[in-house]
Structures are given as C-alpha cells and as structure tokens.
Design a protein around this motif. Structure first.
Motif, PDB file in Angstrom:
ATOM      1  N   SER A 253       0.701  -1.000   0.069  1.00  0.00           N
ATOM      2  CA  SER A 253      -0.061   0.197  -0.007  1.00  0.00           C
ATOM      3  C   SER A 253       0.867   1.246   0.060  1.00  0.00           C
ATOM      4  O   SER A 253       0.354   2.403  -0.340  1.00  0.00           O
ATOM      5  CB  SER A 253      -0.954   0.050   1.267  1.00  0.00           C
ATOM      6  OG  SER A 253      -0.118  -0.045   2.562  1.00  0.00           O
ATOM      7  N   VAL A 254       2.265   0.932   0.300  1.00  0.00           N
ATOM      8  CA  VAL A 254       2.851   2.205   0.446  1.00  0.00           C
ATOM      9  C   VAL A 254       4.221   2.098  -0.044  1.00  0.00           C
ATOM     10  O   VAL A 254       4.891   0.953   0.209  1.00  0.00           O
ATOM     11  CB  VAL A 254       3.289   2.914   1.794  1.00  0.00           C
ATOM     12  CG1 VAL A 254       3.913   4.211   1.776  1.00  0.00           C
ATOM     13  CG2 VAL A 254       1.696   3.119   2.462  1.00  0.00           C
ATOM     14  N   VAL A 255       4.746   3.086  -1.093  1.00  0.00           N
ATOM     15  CA  VAL A 255       6.102   2.794  -1.652  1.00  0.00           C
ATOM     16  C   VAL A 255       6.751   4.064  -1.608  1.00  0.00           C
ATOM     17  O   VAL A 255       6.254   5.072  -1.710  1.00  0.00           O
ATOM     18  CB  VAL A 255       6.006   2.260  -3.096  1.00  0.00           C
ATOM     19  CG1 VAL A 255       5.303   3.314  -4.059  1.00  0.00           C
ATOM     20  CG2 VAL A 255       7.627   2.030  -3.716  1.00  0.00           C
ATOM     21  N   LEU A 256       8.079   4.152  -1.234  1.00  0.00           N
ATOM     22  CA  LEU A 256       8.675   5.585  -1.155  1.00  0.00           C
ATOM     23  C   LEU A 256       9.680   5.503  -2.429  1.00  0.00           C
ATOM     24  O   LEU A 256      10.759   4.484  -2.674  1.00  0.00           O
ATOM     25  CB  LEU A 256       9.519   5.643   0.022  1.00  0.00           C
ATOM     26  CG  LEU A 256       8.658   5.894   1.613  1.00  0.00           C
ATOM     27  CD1 LEU A 256       9.806   5.740   2.601  1.00  0.00           C
ATOM     28  CD2 LEU A 256       7.829   6.722   1.509  1.00  0.00           C
ATOM     29  N   LEU A 257       9.759   6.478  -3.343  1.00  0.00           N
ATOM     30  CA  LEU A 257      10.313   6.418  -4.634  1.00  0.00           C
ATOM     31  C   LEU A 257      11.736   7.711  -4.443  1.00  0.00           C
ATOM     32  O   LEU A 257      11.305   8.779  -4.262  1.00  0.00           O
ATOM     33  CB  LEU A 257       9.653   6.680  -5.767  1.00  0.00           C
ATOM     34  CG  LEU A 257       8.709   5.596  -6.207  1.00  0.00           C
ATOM     35  CD1 LEU A 257       7.948   6.171  -7.389  1.00  0.00           C
ATOM     36  CD2 LEU A 257       9.150   4.354  -6.184  1.00  0.00           C
ATOM     37  N   ASN A 258      12.650   7.232  -3.664  1.00  0.00           N
ATOM     38  CA  ASN A 258      13.711   8.003  -3.263  1.00  0.00           C
ATOM     39  C   ASN A 258      14.908   8.745  -4.155  1.00  0.00           C
ATOM     40  O   ASN A 258      15.718   7.454  -4.361  1.00  0.00           O
ATOM     41  CB  ASN A 258      14.224   7.921  -1.689  1.00  0.00           C
ATOM     42  CG  ASN A 258      13.210   7.722  -0.645  1.00  0.00           C
ATOM     43  OD1 ASN A 258      12.305   8.599  -0.597  1.00  0.00           O
ATOM     44  ND2 ASN A 258      13.357   6.806   0.300  1.00  0.00           N
ATOM     45  N   PRO A 259      15.152   9.410  -4.717  1.00  0.00           N
ATOM     46  CA  PRO A 259      16.307   9.869  -5.674  1.00  0.00           C
ATOM     47  C   PRO A 259      17.447   9.539  -4.840  1.00  0.00           C
ATOM     48  O   PRO A 259      17.467   9.942  -3.431  1.00  0.00           O
ATOM     49  CB  PRO A 259      16.179  11.121  -5.852  1.00  0.00           C
ATOM     50  CG  PRO A 259      14.735  11.565  -5.920  1.00  0.00           C
ATOM     51  CD  PRO A 259      14.164  10.721  -4.667  1.00  0.00           C
TER      52      PRO A 259
ATOM     53  N   LEU B  86      14.153  11.946 -14.650  1.00  0.00           N
ATOM     54  CA  LEU B  86      13.616  11.672 -13.364  1.00  0.00           C
ATOM     55  C   LEU B  86      12.145  12.254 -12.917  1.00  0.00           C
ATOM     56  O   LEU B  86      11.211  11.412 -12.532  1.00  0.00           O
ATOM     57  CB  LEU B  86      14.584  12.275 -11.914  1.00  0.00           C
ATOM     58  CG  LEU B  86      14.117  11.808 -10.670  1.00  0.00           C
ATOM     59  CD1 LEU B  86      13.594  10.624 -10.286  1.00  0.00           C
ATOM     60  CD2 LEU B  86      14.884  12.659  -9.558  1.00  0.00           C
ATOM     61  N   ILE B  87      12.093  13.557 -13.319  1.00  0.00           N
ATOM     62  CA  ILE B  87      10.563  14.119 -13.270  1.00  0.00           C
ATOM     63  C   ILE B  87       9.878  13.452 -14.189  1.00  0.00           C
ATOM     64  O   ILE B  87       8.528  13.036 -13.752  1.00  0.00           O
ATOM     65  CB  ILE B  87      10.786  15.719 -13.348  1.00  0.00           C
ATOM     66  CG1 ILE B  87       9.460  16.320 -12.861  1.00  0.00           C
ATOM     67  CG2 ILE B  87      10.836  15.974 -14.878  1.00  0.00           C
ATOM     68  CD1 ILE B  87       8.876  16.040 -11.563  1.00  0.00           C
ATOM     69  N   ARG B  88       9.998  13.074 -15.436  1.00  0.00           N
ATOM     70  CA  ARG B  88       9.113  12.350 -16.276  1.00  0.00           C
ATOM     71  C   ARG B  88       8.617  11.148 -15.803  1.00  0.00           C
ATOM     72  O   ARG B  88       7.340  10.889 -15.842  1.00  0.00           O
ATOM     73  CB  ARG B  88       9.791  12.245 -17.655  1.00  0.00           C
ATOM     74  CG  ARG B  88       8.743  11.831 -18.683  1.00  0.00           C
ATOM     75  CD  ARG B  88       9.298  12.071 -19.956  1.00  0.00           C
ATOM     76  NE  ARG B  88      10.644  10.935 -20.339  1.00  0.00           N
ATOM     77  CZ  ARG B  88      11.960  11.635 -20.521  1.00  0.00           C
ATOM     78  NH1 ARG B  88      11.928  12.790 -20.465  1.00  0.00           N
ATOM     79  NH2 ARG B  88      12.791  10.608 -20.766  1.00  0.00           N
ATOM     80  N   TYR B  89       9.589  10.207 -15.285  1.00  0.00           N
ATOM     81  CA  TYR B  89       8.996   8.947 -14.914  1.00  0.00           C
ATOM     82  C   TYR B  89       8.621   8.933 -13.351  1.00  0.00           C
ATOM     83  O   TYR B  89       7.733   7.934 -13.251  1.00  0.00           O
ATOM     84  CB  TYR B  89      10.203   7.993 -15.164  1.00  0.00           C
ATOM     85  CG  TYR B  89      10.543   7.686 -16.392  1.00  0.00           C
ATOM     86  CD1 TYR B  89       9.898   6.664 -17.005  1.00  0.00           C
ATOM     87  CD2 TYR B  89      11.525   8.271 -17.115  1.00  0.00           C
ATOM     88  CE1 TYR B  89       9.967   6.280 -18.328  1.00  0.00           C
ATOM     89  CE2 TYR B  89      11.874   7.723 -18.457  1.00  0.00           C
ATOM     90  CZ  TYR B  89      10.956   6.844 -19.025  1.00  0.00           C
ATOM     91  OH  TYR B  89      11.157   6.637 -20.437  1.00  0.00           O
ATOM     92  N   PHE B  90       8.818   9.961 -12.696  1.00  0.00           N
ATOM     93  CA  PHE B  90       8.302  10.056 -11.391  1.00  0.00           C
ATOM     94  C   PHE B  90       6.709  10.356 -11.410  1.00  0.00           C
ATOM     95  O   PHE B  90       5.965   9.829 -10.948  1.00  0.00           O
ATOM     96  CB  PHE B  90       8.988  10.962 -10.653  1.00  0.00           C
ATOM     97  CG  PHE B  90       8.771  10.844  -8.803  1.00  0.00           C
ATOM     98  CD1 PHE B  90       9.544  10.270  -7.969  1.00  0.00           C
ATOM     99  CD2 PHE B  90       7.510  11.509  -8.527  1.00  0.00           C
ATOM    100  CE1 PHE B  90       9.221  10.112  -6.708  1.00  0.00           C
ATOM    101  CE2 PHE B  90       7.241  11.464  -7.146  1.00  0.00           C
ATOM    102  CZ  PHE B  90       8.103  10.877  -6.365  1.00  0.00           C
ATOM    103  N   ILE B  91       6.487  11.466 -12.236  1.00  0.00           N
ATOM    104  CA  ILE B  91       4.978  11.969 -12.540  1.00  0.00           C
ATOM    105  C   ILE B  91       4.428  10.662 -13.153  1.00  0.00           C
ATOM    106  O   ILE B  91       3.284  10.411 -12.896  1.00  0.00           O
ATOM    107  CB  ILE B  91       5.244  12.972 -13.427  1.00  0.00           C
ATOM    108  CG1 ILE B  91       5.773  14.379 -12.749  1.00  0.00           C
ATOM    109  CG2 ILE B  91       3.630  13.171 -13.834  1.00  0.00           C
ATOM    110  CD1 ILE B  91       5.603  15.368 -13.460  1.00  0.00           C
ATOM    111  N   ALA B  92       4.970   9.898 -13.941  1.00  0.00           N
ATOM    112  CA  ALA B  92       4.515   8.820 -14.635  1.00  0.00           C
ATOM    113  C   ALA B  92       3.965   7.600 -13.444  1.00  0.00           C
ATOM    114  O   ALA B  92       2.722   6.948 -13.790  1.00  0.00           O
ATOM    115  CB  ALA B  92       5.297   8.168 -15.827  1.00  0.00           C
TER     116      ALA B  92
END
Length: 449
Positions: free
Chosen positions: A246-252, A270-276
């Motif tokens: 239920s929760v994932v952290l996507l940390n650069p 990074l911004i393109r795929y993070f937003i996706a």
C-alpha cells in the motif's frame, strides 16, 4: 505576530497560476485571465485575515525542537553491498554491534528521556531499527521489541536477506512498521543495485517477504531511484500493487558517498518517470479495490494542503534531523540523522556516557538546525522553498563542503511542486493518500472558484 505580504507567483500550467506566500505556504490557485482582479478582491482579504495565525503555526512547526523518534543502528556491519549506500563501506565491514544488555540499556535511557517530557503508553514515541542491517542481530532486536512494546512504537528497515516467515508473523503480532528495500520489478536490475556481500541479489528474498506480509498495512517498500531503474518506476508501482503493497517510497539516490554519484538519474528523466509513476498509482487507486500510495510524494502534497501535518521530515526546513529525530550508531554515538554517519564532526554525544539532552544541545545538532532556506542562495527567493525544504543537508555537505547550497535535485523538486499544485487544481489529490486519510483535516481557509 505581524507579517508583511510578499506574494510570489508560481506557474502551475498554461491556464493557472499559484499565488503563494512562501514563508507560510498561504496559496490560491487562480486563472491567469483574472489574476490581478481575483488577487485584489478575494485573495488579499483572506490572506490578511489568517496570515498572523499561519505565521505563528509555521514558525512553531519549523523551529520547535521536539524529539519524537529515535533511529537505532544497532550493528555496523551489513550483509549487503549496495552500490549507492550512504554508509561508508569501511563501517559496513566493521564488527561492532550492541549486545542485548547494551540495547536494552539504550532503550531504557530513551524511555526515561521521553517520560520526562510527558510521553506514556498512550502517546508512544517511535523507535526505528535501521541500517546497516539490523536483522544481523535478530534475536537482540526481537527481544527488545517484546520488552519495550508497551512504551514505544517500533519500526524496522531491512534488506530482507535474513527475514523468515516466522519473523513476519512476529512483526504483524506486535504491530511493527516494516520497510523493505526493492529497487525494480526486474530481477536483473534490482540485483545489479542491491546484492549481498557474496554477490547474490536480494530480489527473490524481498519478493518472497512481500508475499509473506500479504497486504500488511504497516509494510512499506523503499526504492532508491538511480539512472539504472528510473524508467521502470511506473512498472514498479504496478508490480507492488499486484502484491498488495500500500505504500512505496521512491527516493532519488543520495550522493552522500562518492560511490553513489555516478548513479544519479538525469533530473528531466527523473521528473518524467516519477510523474508517470504517480499517475499510475492514481489510476490503480481509483479503479481497483486496493490503493497504493507514493509516500514521499504524498508528503509533498501535504506540504501544500496541510503544511504542519507532514510526517516525513526531510522536506521541511530546517529538516527533522537533530530536531524531531536523531540516530544512535552501534558504538553509541548520537548524530542528527543517519545520513551523517560518515562525518565525525556531526557526532553530538555518546549515549553510553552522556545524555540525549547533551546531544540535542550540541554544536553538531545546532549546526544542522541552523540550515534554513532563508540562508541558502536561490532557495531564499524560491516560491516553493517551504514545500520542498531543500533536502538533504548531509548530501549537500558531502558534495559542496558546507550545507548552505541548494539541493542536488533542485529542479526536480521545483517541477514536482508545480505538478502537485496541478493535481490540487484538478481535485485529484484524494487518490494520493490512504483511504480516508484526509478525513481528519479541517479547512483553515477556503477560497473556491
């Protein structure tokens, strides 16, 4: 408390602008066609009504020293050799560790500190067992949880290599928050980045553990985003959703250690795929019975809609290190945050021969608390400076030699904030949080057009 008006105008899209006071995060989303008129007739009167209260609230939230969580790294060594680890490799090969008596002594000392400040079994402070790899002394950790569970909320961050199904049952019974590290839905990519000291990858063990947890609501998956997996973020969200995470952290990736710097993803990519990935999570949460939340992005959105309700303290300035939480290393050294483990100058005191109070008032801790966006060139004029918080001081210190520089991922945070405002304008933020998570929030002010 008085406060002068100094609005900034932040483009959210071609049609709308955000009118914002960056210091107190008072904002309004306004059509660009009627911008001047709406600001004068509606925004300014509302701002004048609430600004003083917001100034006081934000100042307390940012600058009050209120320790609520302690991270304990009870063992130096690690059984993994991840390419980007923020802990120096020499430390991860050290045999130093706390024994059962030492760990229980540390927890007893922490308990006394919190008791003096009014905490009790109802208002539990948080203890997180963190890396290197805490399960290397599994019996010591589990014994400590059983002994102190009535006073603390416990969490653990693990690479999963030593996790067994019986441990999963223990964590579930005791309500422990568990963080598992997985960087990719693809075995070969994950194992390139995350592998044991003997070269064996972590993928199979972690995926097995996720299946053992079987939708446990206190499980979260932590994914470090690098140039190796950045394009896989949307697929990773789908992969974890299928497994009821239920929760994932996507940390650069943090560039605290030089070994990680070659893995930094391109910020535009990074911004393109993070937003996706966020869009994928919104779609899955909207059209399926299970939600999946990208925790660090949800926290950024909270920084907009309810600034003082944020729980992840990395995107606050000053950050939570040495203020809301601290880290205790295996040798007892107290540092503001685990990211500073490689820097001896940030040791505040040692818990075996000193006090938490001494650490909190030390030069090292005060140094971290002194890093505010108002003192950082470029950040001091940024419209979203108190939404992104210019993280991370340890990373900036490692790459720049002092903490008073903009964050490594400055453009990423700026564009992510713009995207977040767009989601607010489109009334899509309810899909960014756990079900009913926003029900306890109340409007302080509301301007609807």
């Amino acid at each position: 408390m008085s406060h002068s008006c100094h609005f900034a105008f932040h483009d959210a899209s071609q049609r709308i602008a955000v009118v914002i006071d960056p210091d107190i995060v008072f904002w309004a989303i306004v059509s660009k066609r009627d911008l001047d008129s709406i600001v004068k007739r509606e925004v300014l009167p509302l701002y004048e009504r609430f600004k003083d209260d917001l100034v006081s609230e934000m100042h307390k939230f940012r600058f009050e020293v209120n320790l609520a969580a302690v991270y304990i790294n009870p063992v130096d060594r690690c059984n993994a050799d991840c390419a980007y680890c923020y802990i120096p490799s020499v430390l991860r090969r050290n045999d130093f560790q706390m024994d059962k008596n030492q760990l229980k002594s540390v927890l007893a000392k922490i308990r006394e500190y919190f008791k003096k400040r009014g905490y009790n079994s109802e208002t539990k402070p948080v203890i997180v067992f963190h890396g290197s790899e805490p399960l290397l002394i599994k019996d010591t950790i589990l014994s400590a949880i059983e002994t102190f569970q009535d006073f603390f909320h416990f969490g653990i961050q693990t690479n999963g290599l030593l996790l067994e199904e019986v441990d999963v049952g223990f964590f579930k019974r005791h309500g422990v928050n568990v963080g598992l590290s997985l960087d990719s839905p693809k075995r070969e990519t994950n194992n390139l980045l995350r592998h044991a000291m003997d070269g064996e990858g972590t993928y199979d063990k972690v995926v097995q553990a996720i299946d053992w947890f079987d939708g446990y609501e206190r499980l979260n998956v932590v994914s470090t985003v690098t140039n190796q997996n950045v394009e896989q973020l949307p697929e990773l969200v789908s992969f974890l959703h299928r497994r009821k995470v239920s929760v994932v952290l996507l940390n650069p990736v943090r560039e605290t250690q030089k070994s990680a710097q070659s893995l930094k993803p391109d910020q535009e990519k990074l911004i393109r795929y993070f937003i996706a990935a966020v869009e994928r999570a919104i779609k899955l949460s909207k059209y399926s019975k299970n939600r999946i939340v990208i925790g660090n992005f949800a926290n950024l959105v909270l920084g907009i809609i309810a600034p003082t309700a944020r729980r992840l303290m990395c995107d606050i300035t000053p950050c939570g290190g040495g203020r809301c939480f601290l880290t205790i290393a295996a040798n007892g050294n107290m540092i503001p945050c685990g990211e500073f483990l490689g820097f001896k100058e940030f040791c505040g005191a040692n818990i075996f021969n000193s006090s938490i109070e001494e650490a909190m008032e030390s030069k090292a801790f005060r140094m971290v608390r002194s890093r505010v966006v108002e003192k950082i060139p470029e950040c001091d004029v940024c419209a979203v400076r108190n939404i992104c918080g210019a993280p991370c001081p340890a990373e900036v210190y490692a790459t720049q030699g002092n903490m008073f520089h903009p964050p490594t991922y400055c453009k990423f945070y700026e564009k992510l904030a713009k995207y977040a405002f767009r989601l607010v304008a489109e009334n899509r933020i309810k899909y960014l949080f756990r079900d009913k998570a926003l029900e306890n929030l109340e409007y302080v002010y509301n301007l609807t057009r």
